[in-house]
Design a protein around this motif. Structure first.
Motif, PDB file in Angstrom:
ATOM      1  N   GLU A 183       1.041  -1.237  -0.083  1.00 21.51           N
ATOM      2  CA  GLU A 183      -0.048  -0.006  -0.022  1.00 21.51           C
ATOM      3  C   GLU A 183       1.094   1.254   0.015  1.00 21.51           C
ATOM      4  N   GLY A 184       2.092   1.097   0.732  1.00 25.35           N
ATOM      5  CA  GLY A 184       2.826   2.321   0.871  1.00 25.35           C
ATOM      6  C   GLY A 184       3.734   2.610  -0.110  1.00 25.35           C
ATOM      7  N   GLU A 185       3.529   1.814  -1.370  1.00 18.57           N
ATOM      8  CA  GLU A 185       4.604   2.183  -2.302  1.00 18.57           C
ATOM      9  C   GLU A 185       4.170   2.426  -3.671  1.00 18.57           C
ATOM     10  N   VAL A 186       3.161   3.033  -3.573  1.00 17.86           N
ATOM     11  CA  VAL A 186       2.504   3.433  -5.174  1.00 17.86           C
ATOM     12  C   VAL A 186       3.317   4.885  -5.103  1.00 17.86           C
ATOM     13  N   GLN A 187       3.646   4.931  -6.405  1.00 17.74           N
ATOM     14  CA  GLN A 187       4.565   6.115  -6.630  1.00 17.74           C
ATOM     15  C   GLN A 187       3.845   7.014  -7.787  1.00 17.74           C
ATOM     16  N   GLU A 188       3.850   8.228  -7.723  1.00 22.21           N
ATOM     17  CA  GLU A 188       3.552   9.436  -8.682  1.00 22.21           C
ATOM     18  C   GLU A 188       4.635   9.886  -9.331  1.00 22.21           C
ATOM     19  N   ARG A 189       4.988   9.653 -10.689  1.00 21.75           N
ATOM     20  CA  ARG A 189       5.937  10.535 -11.277  1.00 21.75           C
ATOM     21  C   ARG A 189       5.130  11.100 -12.488  1.00 21.75           C
ATOM     22  N   GLY A 190       5.075  12.593 -12.228  1.00 21.88           N
ATOM     23  CA  GLY A 190       4.471  13.230 -13.094  1.00 21.88           C
ATOM     24  C   GLY A 190       3.003  13.204 -12.950  1.00 21.88           C
ATOM     25  N   ASP A 191       2.404  12.711 -14.261  1.00 20.25           N
ATOM     26  CA  ASP A 191       0.827  12.404 -14.012  1.00 20.25           C
ATOM     27  C   ASP A 191       0.733  11.136 -14.310  1.00 20.25           C
ATOM     28  N   VAL A 192       1.929  10.113 -14.002  1.00 23.82           N
ATOM     29  CA  VAL A 192       1.800   8.876 -14.067  1.00 23.82           C
ATOM     30  C   VAL A 192       1.685   8.060 -12.887  1.00 23.82           C
ATOM     31  N   THR A 193       1.049   7.092 -12.501  1.00 22.52           N
ATOM     32  CA  THR A 193       1.129   6.436 -11.166  1.00 22.52           C
ATOM     33  C   THR A 193       1.646   5.021 -11.625  1.00 22.52           C
ATOM     34  N   PHE A 194       2.612   4.640 -10.742  1.00 20.88           N
ATOM     35  CA  PHE A 194       3.283   3.284 -10.607  1.00 20.88           C
ATOM     36  C   PHE A 194       3.256   2.518  -9.469  1.00 20.88           C
ATOM     37  N   PHE A 195       3.016   1.473  -9.656  1.00 20.37           N
ATOM     38  CA  PHE A 195       2.582   0.243  -8.554  1.00 20.37           C
ATOM     39  C   PHE A 195       3.899  -0.223  -8.300  1.00 20.37           C
ATOM     40  N   CYS A 196       4.462  -0.382  -7.190  1.00 15.35           N
ATOM     41  CA  CYS A 196       5.704  -1.451  -6.817  1.00 15.35           C
ATOM     42  C   CYS A 196       5.421  -2.905  -6.592  1.00 15.35           C
ATOM     43  N   VAL A 197       5.610  -3.625  -7.428  1.00 17.03           N
ATOM     44  CA  VAL A 197       5.412  -5.062  -7.524  1.00 17.03           C
ATOM     45  C   VAL A 197       6.527  -5.768  -6.948  1.00 17.03           C
ATOM     46  N   HIS A 198       6.275  -6.399  -5.897  1.00 21.75           N
ATOM     47  CA  HIS A 198       7.383  -7.424  -4.996  1.00 21.75           C
ATOM     48  C   HIS A 198       7.125  -8.959  -5.537  1.00 21.75           C
ATOM     49  N   VAL A 199       8.047  -9.367  -6.016  1.00 16.87           N
ATOM     50  CA  VAL A 199       8.099 -10.697  -6.700  1.00 16.87           C
ATOM     51  C   VAL A 199       8.907 -11.765  -5.752  1.00 16.87           C
ATOM     52  N   PHE A 200       8.116 -12.891  -5.285  1.00 19.51           N
ATOM     53  CA  PHE A 200       8.534 -13.732  -4.434  1.00 19.51           C
ATOM     54  C   PHE A 200       8.783 -15.109  -5.167  1.00 19.51           C
ATOM     55  N   PRO A 201       9.969 -15.367  -5.835  1.00 18.24           N
ATOM     56  CA  PRO A 201      10.117 -16.720  -6.294  1.00 18.24           C
ATOM     57  C   PRO A 201       9.777 -17.868  -5.192  1.00 18.24           C
ATOM     58  N   ALA A 202       9.574 -18.891  -5.853  1.00 22.97           N
ATOM     59  CA  ALA A 202       9.111 -20.053  -5.092  1.00 22.97           C
ATOM     60  C   ALA A 202      10.526 -20.832  -4.662  1.00 22.97           C
ATOM     61  N   ASP A 203      11.422 -20.771  -5.215  1.00 26.60           N
ATOM     62  CA  ASP A 203      12.748 -21.412  -4.782  1.00 26.60           C
ATOM     63  C   ASP A 203      13.541 -20.801  -3.838  1.00 26.60           C
ATOM     64  N   GLN A 204      12.923 -19.821  -3.065  1.00 28.47           N
ATOM     65  CA  GLN A 204      13.470 -19.068  -2.071  1.00 28.47           C
ATOM     66  C   GLN A 204      14.653 -18.200  -2.340  1.00 28.47           C
ATOM     67  N   ARG A 205      14.621 -17.933  -3.422  1.00 27.00           N
ATOM     68  CA  ARG A 205      15.623 -16.967  -4.066  1.00 27.00           C
ATOM     69  C   ARG A 205      15.260 -15.364  -3.459  1.00 27.00           C
ATOM     70  N   GLU A 206      16.105 -14.608  -3.425  1.00 29.37           N
ATOM     71  CA  GLU A 206      15.819 -13.066  -2.808  1.00 29.37           C
ATOM     72  C   GLU A 206      14.750 -12.609  -3.863  1.00 29.37           C
ATOM     73  N   PRO A 207      13.762 -12.058  -3.007  1.00 28.31           N
ATOM     74  CA  PRO A 207      12.608 -11.321  -4.030  1.00 28.31           C
ATOM     75  C   PRO A 207      13.234  -9.924  -4.666  1.00 28.31           C
ATOM     76  N   TRP A 208      12.416  -9.736  -5.647  1.00 25.80           N
ATOM     77  CA  TRP A 208      13.066  -8.427  -6.198  1.00 25.80           C
ATOM     78  C   TRP A 208      11.624  -7.448  -6.576  1.00 25.80           C
ATOM     79  N   LYS A 209      11.766  -6.248  -6.996  1.00 24.87           N
ATOM     80  CA  LYS A 209      10.671  -5.643  -7.127  1.00 24.87           C
ATOM     81  C   LYS A 209      10.945  -4.998  -8.491  1.00 24.87           C
ATOM     82  N   VAL A 210       9.486  -4.684  -9.124  1.00 24.99           N
ATOM     83  CA  VAL A 210       9.556  -3.979 -10.578  1.00 24.99           C
ATOM     84  C   VAL A 210       8.446  -2.925 -10.473  1.00 24.99           C
ATOM     85  N   LEU A 211       8.430  -1.748 -11.161  1.00 24.38           N
ATOM     86  CA  LEU A 211       7.424  -0.799 -11.159  1.00 24.38           C
ATOM     87  C   LEU A 211       6.516  -0.820 -12.422  1.00 24.38           C
ATOM     88  N   ARG A 212       5.173  -0.945 -12.243  1.00 23.31           N
ATOM     89  CA  ARG A 212       4.276  -1.099 -13.411  1.00 23.31           C
ATOM     90  C   ARG A 212       3.065  -0.228 -13.050  1.00 23.31           C
TER      91      ARG A 212
END
Length: 304
Positions: A181-210
């Motif tokens: 909830e707290g990682e929605v970003q406003e860049r100019g007039d565009v809203t980006f949602f931060c997606v946290h990706v959690f692999p099933a093989d226990q690797r480190e999760p990562w983030k992407v903005l969409r």
């Protein structure tokens, strides 16, 4: 055993087992069997130890046990589904997107503890993604059979993972995704949602903005069947910028929808995996991810 041109013996493992060697191996075979080592290995315990050691949920689904016997080999193999997410409702039919194969060391070469009359056995393992038709462990065992037979006969002496050797067969396997909830970003007039990706093989999760439009492009690329959750749960488009409660409602809907399509891709819609991999792959930039999804959609349209 074949004869070479010079008259020497040869075999598939380049060794000839004479009577003395055969007698020694047979005595060792009897010793291992009488030590009750096989009974201890044909159980869920090695699988649980494996899961805990590599950081997976301590659970092996549909486990099966196979005793491999060859001219110079006695091993115990176990095959089962490991990791997450769990697919299916009936306990006897539950599975995951990952197949774990565990194989002991050659028990004929493993020293017997003289005080405790038991073997101290090492095990090797490999974890691979299940194929789209591997819905039961019997089908997975059929896929593993050539490797296990080669191991028993001495033709294979190490683990080989075809899915890792062939990049085209790679598919992203996920535990879940989150849109905090707290990682929605406003860049100019565009809203980006931060997606946290959690692999099933226990690797480190990562983030992407969409942004919302990229989610919608993914939705159109997947074209979920009418009436399915993946089709009905996608939040509708608004022509005006959202804020406040409406933006929060969209964030929750996108998170629920994305988790649903991930679940379906890993259970009943394997064709979706390539689209989702492109959408979530961390090494792609925001524009590159969108372009990749569009490119896959174009290729699919040409194929159709």
């Amino acid at each position: 055993v074949g004869r070479q041109k010079d008259g020497s013996s040869s075999s598939n493992n380049n060794s000839f087992l004479g009577p003395a060697v055969l007698e020694e191996r047979w005595q060792r075979f009897e010793e291992v069997v009488r030590s009750d080592a096989l009974e201890a290995l044909v159980s869920i315990v090695p699988g649980m130890v494996f899961a805990e050691t590599v950081g997976l949920v301590p659970r092996i689904l549909q486990p099966r046990y196979i005793i491999l016997v060859g001219p110079q080999c006695l091993r115990v193999a176990s095959v089962g589904f490991a990791g997450e997410p769990v697919i299916g409702d009936r306990p006897t039919e539950q599975r995951t997107p990952f197949v774990a194969t565990l194989v002991t060391e050659n028990l004929l070469d493993t020293p017997l503890d003289p005080n405790r009359q038991e073997l101290v056995v090492g095990m090797r393992y490999r974890l691979r993604g299940a194929g789209p038709f591997e819905t039961s462990i019997e089908s997975s065992i059929s896929s593993e059979a050539p490797f296990l037979l080669g191991l028993a006969q001495g033709f294979v002496d190490r683990f080989i993972a075809p899915s890792l050797a062939d990049p085209s067969s790679w598919r992203l396997q996920l535990r879940c995704v989150e849109l905090p909830e707290g990682e929605v970003q406003e860049r100019g007039d565009v809203t980006f949602f931060c997606v946290h990706v959690f692999p099933a093989d226990q690797r480190e999760p990562w983030k992407v903005l969409r942004r919302y439009q990229q989610f919608r492009d993914l939705y159109c690329a997947l074209a979920p069947p009418p009436g399915s959750i993946a089709a009905t749960a996608f939040p509708r488009r608004h022509w005006a910028a959202l804020a406040g409660e409406k933006l929060e409602f969209r964030r929750r809907c996108l998170e629920d929808w994305l988790n649903e399509v991930v679940r379906e891709a890993q259970s009943c819609q394997p064709a979706w995996s390539e689209y989702i991999s492109c959408f979530l792959e961390a090494r792609l930039s925001t524009s590159a991810a969108l372009a990749s999804v569009a490119d896959i959609t174009a290729k699919q349209a040409l194929a159709d």
